[in-house]
Scaffold this motif. Structure first.
Motif, PDB file in Angstrom:
ATOM      1  N   UNK A   1      39.419  35.699  43.315  1.00 39.08           N
ATOM      2  CA  UNK A   1      39.875  34.387  43.785  1.00 39.08           C
ATOM      3  C   UNK A   1      40.746  33.698  42.727  1.00 39.08           C
ATOM      4  N   UNK A   2      40.509  33.994  41.451  1.00 38.95           N
ATOM      5  CA  UNK A   2      41.292  33.371  40.364  1.00 38.95           C
ATOM      6  C   UNK A   2      42.586  34.139  40.087  1.00 38.95           C
ATOM      7  N   UNK A   3      42.930  35.090  40.943  1.00 37.92           N
ATOM      8  CA  UNK A   3      44.197  35.807  40.788  1.00 37.92           C
ATOM      9  C   UNK A   3      44.088  37.035  39.898  1.00 37.92           C
ATOM     10  N   UNK A   4      42.877  37.376  39.471  1.00 31.86           N
ATOM     11  CA  UNK A   4      42.672  38.599  38.685  1.00 31.86           C
ATOM     12  C   UNK A   4      42.328  39.724  39.643  1.00 31.86           C
ATOM     13  N   UNK A   5      41.410  40.577  39.258  1.00 29.84           N
ATOM     14  CA  UNK A   5      40.946  41.626  40.158  1.00 29.84           C
ATOM     15  C   UNK A   5      42.086  42.489  40.659  1.00 29.84           C
ATOM     16  N   UNK A   6      42.105  42.719  41.965  1.00 27.66           N
ATOM     17  CA  UNK A   6      43.111  43.589  42.579  1.00 27.66           C
ATOM     18  C   UNK A   6      44.523  43.154  42.170  1.00 27.66           C
ATOM     19  N   UNK A   7      44.750  41.828  42.146  1.00 25.33           N
ATOM     20  CA  UNK A   7      46.118  41.352  41.870  1.00 25.33           C
ATOM     21  C   UNK A   7      46.567  41.652  40.440  1.00 25.33           C
ATOM     22  N   UNK A   8      45.630  41.788  39.520  1.00 24.69           N
ATOM     23  CA  UNK A   8      46.080  42.160  38.169  1.00 24.69           C
ATOM     24  C   UNK A   8      46.518  43.626  38.154  1.00 24.69           C
ATOM     25  N   UNK A   9      45.883  44.470  38.949  1.00 24.87           N
ATOM     26  CA  UNK A   9      46.359  45.860  39.058  1.00 24.87           C
ATOM     27  C   UNK A   9      47.681  45.918  39.824  1.00 24.87           C
ATOM     28  N   UNK A  10      47.866  45.004  40.776  1.00 19.47           N
ATOM     29  CA  UNK A  10      49.155  44.941  41.487  1.00 19.47           C
ATOM     30  C   UNK A  10      50.280  44.657  40.479  1.00 19.47           C
TER      31      UNK A  10
END
Ligand code: NIG
Ligand code: FE
Length: 416
Positions: free
Chosen positions: A111-120
């Motif tokens: 939700x804080x923009x990490x996780x999957x989106x950091x791998x993106x």
């Protein structure tokens, strides 16, 4: 290659050879645990295909050139089939792993923009060559763990160029490609609707030429059931077979949608309740269990025993990815299946061979060691094949034969 020109491969004097019984797929209920189990066995391969399997005492002299592999002290199981990985990514999530260890949750980080989106972000920054090299590296790790067939998803590009580059990279490494165009909403879009409109219009037509399957992350904070339906229907119209990430954290309608659309599998199921178990058991949709992901995120395990006992078809896979399951080992997954999901070693083996092959629409060719099947065999350095699950985290793989060839640096000492 003309038949008879190349030497045949004979794996001989095996302690045990074990393979899911019969020819049916998927196996369900009690049949899931039915194995053919031979002691003092051989496998004869003619090129990429198994020619014969049997007991040593029944082995007839083999004509022509033969390469022999010494199976003494070893057990043979079918080449393992990993039907759910996210093997195409750049970078890592080791920082996130450390943050989770000190209390942050996977969903909060997402939700804080990490996780999957950091791998993106890392995957977009890599070029196609770097992505192809990453998939090759990951495929090598899988092969050393006994995986002879793997599926891999895109979903860390989420723009046209990186999604298509990901699918090409997967294909170039021999993976079976799944377009996970609906994995997350990338930062340049305000909402899921706008992103879906873009990806179905701009990416799907070319993705459908590069992938066999389509997948969507149906979950709170990702895509809802209506959006998943729209995405999957468009993918089906473009010729792709369908998969679905569902019930990972919440029950958000994945199983009803999976059944409505007749998808090949619904994967995760950690949050599935009793009604979902009953519905899945009455359907042809395979439930793909990912216990390494549940363990890695410290989440509840899927109701695997209830699913099998109710008659659902289940498969096992790693979910290999940098965030929720940095684990490429199906033997480790088999161990977790026995200790955490309450499957027997035999059920676990069938779930990551024949049933995983069924998910990938290849059960008539892979997932068994039997005449006519692709010659994919894993040799275990163990006195009993159940060490595959029993010896937690061990490196038991003494050799891998893929399409009739001994591969990697794991050649049996008996090979000539
Ligand atoms: O299957 N849940 C969605 N996708 C992956 C995780 C991807 C990631 O965390 O990078 C999964 O767990
Ligand atoms: Fe996944």
């Amino acid at each position: 290659m003309s038949r008879g020109a190349a030497p045949r491969l004979l794996i001989r004097d095996l302690e045990q050879l074990v393979t899911p019984a019969g020819t049916a797929a998927p196996l369900r209920g009690r049949a899931l645990g039915d194995l053919d189990w031979l002691d003092d066995a051989f496998v004869l391969c003619d090129g990429p295909t198994v020619e014969a399997v049997g007991r040593m005492r029944d082995l007839r002299p083999v004509d022509g050139d033969v390469v022999e592999v010494d199976g003494r002290g070893r057990c043979a199981v079918p080449g393992l089939v990993d039907c759910h990985t996210h093997a195409c990514f750049a970078g890592d999530r080791v920082e996130e792993f450390a943050l989770r260890a000190s209390g942050a949750s996977y969903e909060e980080l997402h939700a804080a923009g990490g996780g999957i989106l950091s791998t993106v972000a890392a995957t977009r920054a890599a070029g196609e060559r770097e992505l192809a090299a990453a998939v090759r590296t990951h495929a090598g790790w899988m092969l050393r763990a006994g995986t002879t067939t793997f599926e891999a998803k895109s979903g860390y590009g989420l723009d046209r160029d990186t999604e298509l580059a990901s699918l090409r990279a997967i294909g170039a490494s021999g993976g079976i490609a799944t377009w996970l165009g609906a994995h997350a909403v990338p930062p340049e879009f305000d909402d899921a609707e706008a992103y879906l409109e873009f990806t179905l219009r701009e990416v799907l037509p070319d993705a459908a030429q590069l992938a066999e399957f389509a997948d969507v992350f149906l979950e709170r904070g990702a895509f809802d059931a209506d959006q998943a339906r729209r995405y999957l229907q468009a993918c089906r119209d473009a010729g792709l077979a369908l998969r679905l990430h569902g019930d990972q954290f919440t029950e958000a309608g994945a199983i009803p949608l999976a059944i409505e659309l007749g998808v090949r599998s619904v994967d995760h199921l950690e949050a599935t309740g009793a009604a979902g178990v009953r519905a899945l058991a009455r359907s042809d949709v395979v439930g793909v269990l990912l216990p390494a992901s549940a363990l890695f995120l410290d989440r509840p395990m899927a109701p695997a025993r209830a699913l099998v006992d109710a008659g659902a078809a289940v498969a096992l896979a790693t979910d290999f990815n940098p965030g929720s399951a940095f684990c490429e080992s199906l033997p480790l997954v088999c161990s977790l299946a026995c200790t955490q999901l309450r499957l027997s070693p035999a059920e676990a083996l069938a779930a990551c061979t024949v049933n995983a092959a069924h998910v990938l629409d290849r059960a008539s060719r892979i997932g068994r060691i039997a005449p006519g099947y692709q010659a994919d065999v894993v040799l275990l350095d163990a006195p009993d094949w159940r060490y595959l699950a029993y010896h937690l985290g061990a490196d038991l793989i003494a050799g891998v034969v893929r399409r009739g060839e001994v591969v990697g640096d794991v050649v049996s000492p008996g090979a000539s």
